[in-house]
Structures are given as structure tokens and as C-alpha cells.
Write a protein that holds these residues in place. Structure first.
Motif, PDB file in Angstrom:
ATOM      1  N   LYS A   4      -4.807   0.809  -1.280  1.00 34.64           N
ATOM      2  CA  LYS A   4      -4.107   0.354  -0.779  1.00 34.64           C
ATOM      3  C   LYS A   4      -3.952  -1.300  -1.108  1.00 34.64           C
ATOM      4  O   LYS A   4      -3.503  -1.236  -1.664  1.00 34.64           O
ATOM      5  CB  LYS A   4      -6.362   0.112  -0.510  1.00 34.64           C
ATOM      6  CG  LYS A   4      -7.162   1.305  -0.852  1.00 34.64           C
ATOM      7  CD  LYS A   4      -8.017   1.724  -0.169  1.00 34.64           C
ATOM      8  CE  LYS A   4      -9.279   2.630  -0.229  1.00 34.64           C
ATOM      9  NZ  LYS A   4     -10.617   3.176  -0.851  1.00 34.64           N
ATOM     10  N   PRO A   5      -3.790  -1.879  -0.152  1.00 29.88           N
ATOM     11  CA  PRO A   5      -3.493  -3.182   0.378  1.00 29.88           C
ATOM     12  C   PRO A   5      -3.597  -3.937  -0.602  1.00 29.88           C
ATOM     13  O   PRO A   5      -4.808  -4.436  -1.063  1.00 29.88           O
ATOM     14  CB  PRO A   5      -3.817  -4.065   1.711  1.00 29.88           C
ATOM     15  CG  PRO A   5      -3.917  -2.585   2.247  1.00 29.88           C
ATOM     16  CD  PRO A   5      -4.827  -1.422   2.212  1.00 29.88           C
ATOM     17  N   THR A   6      -2.858  -4.060  -1.767  1.00 28.96           N
ATOM     18  CA  THR A   6      -2.933  -4.835  -2.747  1.00 28.96           C
ATOM     19  C   THR A   6      -2.333  -6.034  -2.913  1.00 28.96           C
ATOM     20  O   THR A   6      -0.286  -5.806  -2.652  1.00 28.96           O
ATOM     21  CB  THR A   6      -2.502  -3.291  -3.702  1.00 28.96           C
ATOM     22  OG1 THR A   6      -3.294  -2.587  -3.973  1.00 28.96           O
ATOM     23  CG2 THR A   6      -2.725  -3.872  -5.469  1.00 28.96           C
ATOM     24  N   HIS A  66      -5.377   8.422   1.165  1.00 27.91           N
ATOM     25  CA  HIS A  66      -4.643   6.585   1.191  1.00 27.91           C
ATOM     26  C   HIS A  66      -4.409   6.455  -0.683  1.00 27.91           C
ATOM     27  O   HIS A  66      -5.743   5.827  -1.289  1.00 27.91           O
ATOM     28  CB  HIS A  66      -5.790   5.199   1.153  1.00 27.91           C
ATOM     29  CG  HIS A  66      -5.759   5.677   2.885  1.00 27.91           C
ATOM     30  ND1 HIS A  66      -4.208   5.696   3.781  1.00 27.91           N
ATOM     31  CD2 HIS A  66      -6.656   6.816   3.684  1.00 27.91           C
ATOM     32  CE1 HIS A  66      -4.644   6.041   4.963  1.00 27.91           C
ATOM     33  NE2 HIS A  66      -5.657   6.909   4.950  1.00 27.91           N
ATOM     34  N   GLU A 122      -7.878   1.030  -4.560  1.00 33.88           N
ATOM     35  CA  GLU A 122      -7.951  -0.323  -5.054  1.00 33.88           C
ATOM     36  C   GLU A 122      -7.731  -1.314  -5.976  1.00 33.88           C
ATOM     37  O   GLU A 122      -8.978  -0.942  -7.500  1.00 33.88           O
ATOM     38  CB  GLU A 122      -9.490  -0.875  -4.606  1.00 33.88           C
ATOM     39  CG  GLU A 122      -9.390  -2.222  -3.364  1.00 33.88           C
ATOM     40  CD  GLU A 122     -10.523  -2.080  -2.536  1.00 33.88           C
ATOM     41  OE1 GLU A 122     -11.397  -2.487  -2.209  1.00 33.88           O
ATOM     42  OE2 GLU A 122     -11.282  -1.042  -2.176  1.00 33.88           O
ATOM     43  N   SER A 160       0.993  -0.968   0.088  1.00 30.85           N
ATOM     44  CA  SER A 160      -0.219  -0.114   0.612  1.00 30.85           C
ATOM     45  C   SER A 160       0.894   1.118   0.359  1.00 30.85           C
ATOM     46  O   SER A 160       2.207   1.542  -0.115  1.00 30.85           O
ATOM     47  CB  SER A 160      -0.514  -0.037   1.275  1.00 30.85           C
ATOM     48  OG  SER A 160      -0.308   0.523   2.300  1.00 30.85           O
TER      49      SER A 160
END
Ligand code: ADP
Ligand code: ADP
Length: 232
Positions: free
Chosen positions: A22-24, A19, A218, A8
Motif C-alpha cells: 500500500k502507499p508507503t 495490493h 502496510e 505502492s
């Protein structure tokens, strides 16, 4: 060949935090041409710049060719980056250098001997169709020719991965088609793994094997390119 594990990126902090990614998780196997498509501001540039750590991820780990780039010190990272070429929307050529000297630059920086530089640059100019432009300066070239120089330069360090950041967005459709053909050629002939970001459907349809859609930071959907565009 490329793996993002929970990567991220947040710019700024507190109430100013953006942001951007996002956590990917992303995996691009060796030899693939993988596209990520999304609107402006969706986080595409941030995603691709995290792969070679042009942007340092806020969280997560990045692996290229089995090596964890996020674990390397500056010197080792510099070495590892030789295996990751990158091209950009606006080519980023040096205007004071000829075509030859632009392509030779990464090799000079690596300390490769002059004669070897000649031996390595010439085949790249042949491959990219620039053999008759060796002594031209960027200002004397068309957009498509400039991108060819950038591709040749990106290949000079014999990378395993080529990152393409909106590489055809500044080009007209016909030139775009010829650059995409060249990228396909490079993928087939050299076995290079390609990760590209774009806002253009046509690019993804033309050359990508798999595609992901990124929206508001995202990565929301990933599919084979045939499935991606087929109505259910
Ligand atoms: P895209 O490439 O899809 O247009 P970006 O990755 O450039 O998207 O940007 C994603 C979001 O992160 C946007 O809101 C953008 O304004 C923001 N952003 C990108 N780079 C920075 C930066 N260096 N500092 C602050 N915000 C940034
Ligand atoms: P491109 O020319 O590839 O479309 P942009 O013009 O979107 O790139 O962004 C150029 C640079 O500015 C990038 O390095 C990006 O990370 C950075 N950037 C983008 N949005 C912001 C922002 N909101 N704040 C600060 N830097 C940003």
C-alpha cells in the motif's frame, strides 16, 4: 539515503489485483541499519525490491543518495544500481564461477580493467573472510561462506546502500550471528546504509537501529529498536 515517497505496488489488475504494497513512506538516513519485519506474504520482498526497481512501483517515487531512481531511463538506472548492492536468501551465486570470479562479475560487467579487478576483489575477500577460498566453487562452500561471497560481490561496485532480502533465513543460528556481525562491520567500517527485511525478530534485535513492522502491505509501525521491543 533511501527515501520512498508514496510507493505502492499492485500485481495484476481488476478483480485479479493484489495490493502487495500500500502507499508507503520510508526514510532511511545515511549510516543506518533499518529493518522491516513481517510475516510471509506481508509485502517485505515487494518493498525491498521496489528500492532498486527490481520491481517497478505502481505509484510513488524512489530516491537513493539524492537521486530519483523512478525518473531515470534504463541506462541511467543501470548506472545508479551500482550504488545499491543486494543480497538474497539463497545467495544467487553462479555455480560455474569460482569465488573470485563471482565477486569479480559486477566489475567485469562494468568494464573495469583486469588488473583493477584484482586490486579491488582481494580486499573484499579479506574483509569477508574468504581469502583462503578464492579458487573454490560455490558447491564447495557452506551456506555462510556462500553468503559471504554474495556480500563481497554486492560490495564490488562500491555501493552506498546494501539491501538484504532475508539474507540469513537459510542459515543456522550460529552462522546467522556471524553474518550479522559481518554486516555490522560493513556498516561501521564502510559507512554503508543497510535496509533489511526479515521474518526473524532476532535479526532485528541484533543489528537494527530502527525497525518497521509490515502487515498486509502496510508499514504500520516504526520505532527505534529499543522502543519496539520494550513493553509499554
Ligand atoms: P513477503 O516478502 O513479506 O513474503 P511478498 O512481497 O513476497 O511478501 O508478497 C506480498 C504479496 O504479493 C503476496 O500476496 C504475494 O503472493 C504477492 N506477490 C508477490 N510477488 C508477486 C508477483 N510477482 N505477482 C503476483 N503477486 C505477487
Ligand atoms: P523468497 O525465495 O525470497 O522467499 P519467494 O519464493 O516468496 O521469494 O518468491 C520468489 C519469486 O516469486 C519472487 O520474485 C516473488 O516476487 C515472486 N512471487 C511471489 N509470490 C508470487 C505470486 N503469488 N505470483 C507470482 N509471483 C510471485
Amino acid at each position: 539515503m533511501i527515501t520512498l515517497d508514496n510507493v505502492s505496488k499492485t500485481y495484476g489488475s481488476g478483480s485479479q489485483a493484489i495490493h502487495a504494497l500500500k502507499p508507503t513512506n520510508l526514510h532511511v538516513p545515511q549510516g543506518a541499519i533499518h529493518g522491516v519485519i513481517g510475516l510471509s506474504g506481508a509485502g517485505k520482498s515487494t518493498l525491498i525490491r521496489c528500492v532498486n526497481l527490481l520491481e517497478r512501483p505502481t505509484t510513488g517515487r524512489v530516491f537513493v543518495d539524492g537521486q530519483e531512481l523512478t525518473a531515470l531511463d534504463a541506462k541511467a538506472l543501470n548506472q545508479a544500481r551500482h550504488r545499491v548492492g543486494m543480497i538474497f536468501q539463497h545467495f544467487n551465486l553462479l555455480s560455474s564461477r569460482t569465488v573470485f570470479a563471482n565477486v569479480a562479475l559486477p566489475l567485469e560487467l562494468m568494464g573495469v580493467a583486469k588488473r583493477e579487478i584484482r586490486d579491488r576483489v582481494q580486499p573484499l575477500l579479506d574483509l569477508t573472510g574468504l581469502s583462503d577460498k578464492v579458487d573454490k566453487y560455490p558447491a564447495e562452500l557452506s551456506g555462510g561462506q556462500k553468503q559471504r561471497v554474495a556480500i563481497a560481490r554486492a560490495l564490488a561496485s562500491r555501493p552506498k546502500v546494501l539491501l538484504c532480502d532475508e539474507a540469513t533465513s537459510a542459515l543456522d543460528p550460529q552462522t546467522t550471528a556471524s553474518i550479522l556481525e559481518l554486516l555490522q562491520d560493513i556498516n561501521r567500517k564502510l559507512g554503508l546504509t543497510i535496509l533489511l527485511i526479515t521474518h526473524e525478530m532476532e535479526v532485528v534485535k541484533t543489528i537494527c537501529h530502527k525497525v518497521g513492522l509490515i502487515s498486509a502491505g502496510e508499514l504500520v509501525e516504526e520505532a527505534d529498536v529499543g522502543d519496539f521491543f520494550t513493553a509499554p
